[in-house]
Design an enzyme around this catalytic site. Structure first.
Site, PDB file in Angstrom:
ATOM      1  N   CYS A  26       0.676  -1.309  -0.156  1.00  0.00           N
ATOM      2  CA  CYS A  26       0.076   0.054  -0.078  1.00  0.00           C
ATOM      3  C   CYS A  26       0.863   1.530   0.187  1.00  0.00           C
ATOM      4  O   CYS A  26       1.947   1.203   0.205  1.00  0.00           O
ATOM      5  CB  CYS A  26      -0.818  -0.154   1.476  1.00  0.00           C
ATOM      6  SG  CYS A  26      -2.101  -1.603   1.469  1.00  0.00           S
ATOM      7  N   GLY A  54      -1.057   0.574  -4.960  1.00  0.00           N
ATOM      8  CA  GLY A  54      -2.368  -0.143  -4.857  1.00  0.00           C
ATOM      9  C   GLY A  54      -3.454   0.349  -5.781  1.00  0.00           C
ATOM     10  O   GLY A  54      -3.335   1.893  -5.591  1.00  0.00           O
ATOM     11  N   ASN A 132       0.732   0.809   5.770  1.00  0.00           N
ATOM     12  CA  ASN A 132       1.137  -0.017   4.715  1.00  0.00           C
ATOM     13  C   ASN A 132       2.139  -1.236   5.383  1.00  0.00           C
ATOM     14  O   ASN A 132       2.920  -0.974   6.132  1.00  0.00           O
ATOM     15  CB  ASN A 132       2.160   0.908   3.943  1.00  0.00           C
ATOM     16  CG  ASN A 132       3.252   0.050   3.024  1.00  0.00           C
ATOM     17  OD1 ASN A 132       2.590  -1.103   2.515  1.00  0.00           O
ATOM     18  ND2 ASN A 132       4.075   0.508   2.689  1.00  0.00           N
TER      19      ASN A 132
END
Length: 480
Positions: A26, A54, A132
């Site tokens: 992410c 992402g 993340n």
């Protein structure tokens, strides 16, 4: 639809993502304008520059630090940043402190409920969190929370982090202290951006598995996964946030740092330099572009080939291909036209989508390849489907030979820290020799980056290469 957070209302789903081996890659972004200006548009542009990290969902949450309520306005949904956010949506997100997130997951948990930032209303106020990474003790943490009465709204381990922060905050003097206590409970990889009513915090895991950096634009301070996002909003790079460091940006513009979680050992994810990070980013002092050029040099020395041209698979294979060509003294050519409006095939959630995505995304430039012996460079072979299709396309266009060079070693083991490396049975290299893979994909020769050459990409930087050599810096006891 803009949401003003008073009580988050999402459909509960208690299925644990960890059970299905969810691994995420992410991007996170946070900004604090201490002059009081709206920041939603800056978060938007920052997320657009992190879109490569992402593509399944995204979100923005903002708050106005001049107000007394501490209400958080947020919007998040499935889709790309430009699909989820329109001008009127951004215009309704008023606040000078904001966080954003782009998300990718690898299982069926692609739902709006799992989109971030996560927004909480708890006894001490409100909180928004963007994460993340991936925790290796998620089951253990969730069990403790569930037995303590927690009701989960998502299937992400990020929600567990938020819950622990909220729980610890009841007994601490500050949200920073609560965040540090939470960090001592969680194990795994994380680049965290946390927004409270008056503070913006960024915390990086002690190993440095996930990237995080700090930047400044006039009187605005920014924390984000990659330095490319700083340039997108006109900010200057200040420094990387160190592994194990908590950085807090306060309302008066002061920045405090706590390094109590730091440790001597580091394990920066090598795949950031091989594939994930954007080409113009600098992570932990290493320019991603230079790292990929060095990867190409190493490949050319280890696996020379008699060829007419060297080409790469757009985008991440191109720079390593240029490095190979430089070292080998073979002309570098662009052999594929890329449709920029089609997403990355590596991060498509299903095999069927990966196959169709390759055909939609790339087209061979026949005049470049006809009658040529080609060295084709890519960053990795995971399942083999993409590479087999590309070789078939090249030969159909008239290529005499296709010699494949991969700027990563064979994937043999899954990643538990948030990278989309699937289970062993889905990894072609875990059940086939290099020669067998060569035959399966239809290449005339095949050479992978040697594990010992990975270090040449990043100098003395401590790296994690567990997906290649099975040496995990943090043991995942839940799957042993």
């Amino acid at each position: 639809m803009i949401h003003t957070h008073k009580k988050l209302s999402l459909c509960p789903d208690l299925e644990t993502a960890q059970t299905h081996g969810v691994h995420e890659e992410c991007g996170v972004f946070g900004i604090y304008d201490t002059d009081g200006g709206d920041v939603a548009s800056s978060v938007y542009y920052g997320l657009c520059s992190l879109q490569h990290r992402g593509q399944e969902s995204c979100g923005i949450a903002v708050t106005d630090t001049s107000g007394a309520s501490g209400n958080i306005r947020f919007h998040k949904d499935l889709g790309l940043v430009q699909e989820v956010f329109k001008a009127e949506t951004i215009g309704g997100l008023h606040g000078n402190l904001g966080v954003g997130h782009v998300r990718y997951s690898t299982t069926g948990a692609t739902t709006r409920e799992n989109a971030q930032p996560l927004v909480l209303n708890y006894i001490k106020g409100t909180l928004a969190l963007a994460h993340n990474g991936n925790l290796v003790n998620a089951n253990e943490l969730k069990k403790e929370l569930v037995y303590g009465g927690a009701i989960f709204q998502t299937t992400t381990d990020s929600e567990m982090i938020a819950y622990y922060i909220a729980r610890e905050r009841v007994h601490t003097k500050s949200v920073e202290e609560a965040l540090l206590k939470t960090a001592k409970k969680i194990r795994g990889a994380y680049g965290l951006v946390v927004m409270s009513p008056r503070k913006l915090m960024a915390l990086r895991d002690p190993w440095g598995l996930k990237p995080l950096c700090l930047g400044k634009r006039e009187n605005s301070y920014i924390v984000t996964s990659e330095s490319c996002a700083l340039h997108a909003v006109g900010a200057e790079f200040i420094r990387d946030i160190e592994p194990g460091e908590l950085v807090t940006i306060h309302q008066d513009g002061t920045i405090t740092s706590d390094k109590s979680l730091q440790q001597e050992q580091r394990a920066h994810c090598i795949f950031e330099y091989i594939y994930f990070a954007r080409l113009d980013s600098v992570i932990d002092g290493i320019k991603v572009y230079d790292a990929r050029i060095r990867a190409g040099h190493a490949l050319a020395k280890a696996y020379p080939a008699e060829a007419d041209i060297v080409t790469g698979v757009p985008e991440s294979g191109l720079t390593a291909a240029r490095g190979y060509a430089q070292c080998a003294g073979i002309p570098f050519e662009i052999a594929f036209y890329k449709n920029s409006y089609i997403g990355r095939t590596f991060i498509k959630p299903t095999q069927k989508e990966r196959v169709s995505g390759v055909k939609l995304k790339l087209n061979v430039l026949e005049p470049v390849v006809r009658g040529k012996r080609i060295v084709l460079v890519d960053d990795s072979i995971v399942r083999g489907t993409t590479m087999a299709n590309l070789i078939q396309m090249l030969k159909k266009a008239g290529a005499k030979e296709v010699h494949v060079r991969i700027s990563a070693p064979p994937f043999l083991y899954p990643c538990y820290y948030g990278t989309d490396v699937p289970s062993n049975e889905q990894l072609i290299a875990s059940s086939h020799t290099v020669e067998e893979i060569r035959q399966i994909i239809g290449a005339d020769s095949l050479g992978y980056m040697k594990i010992e050459d990975l270090q040449t990409m990043v100098g003395k930087l401590g790296i994690c290469k567990a997906c290649f050599d099975n040496h995990y810096p943090i043991k995942n006891e839940e799957i042993q």
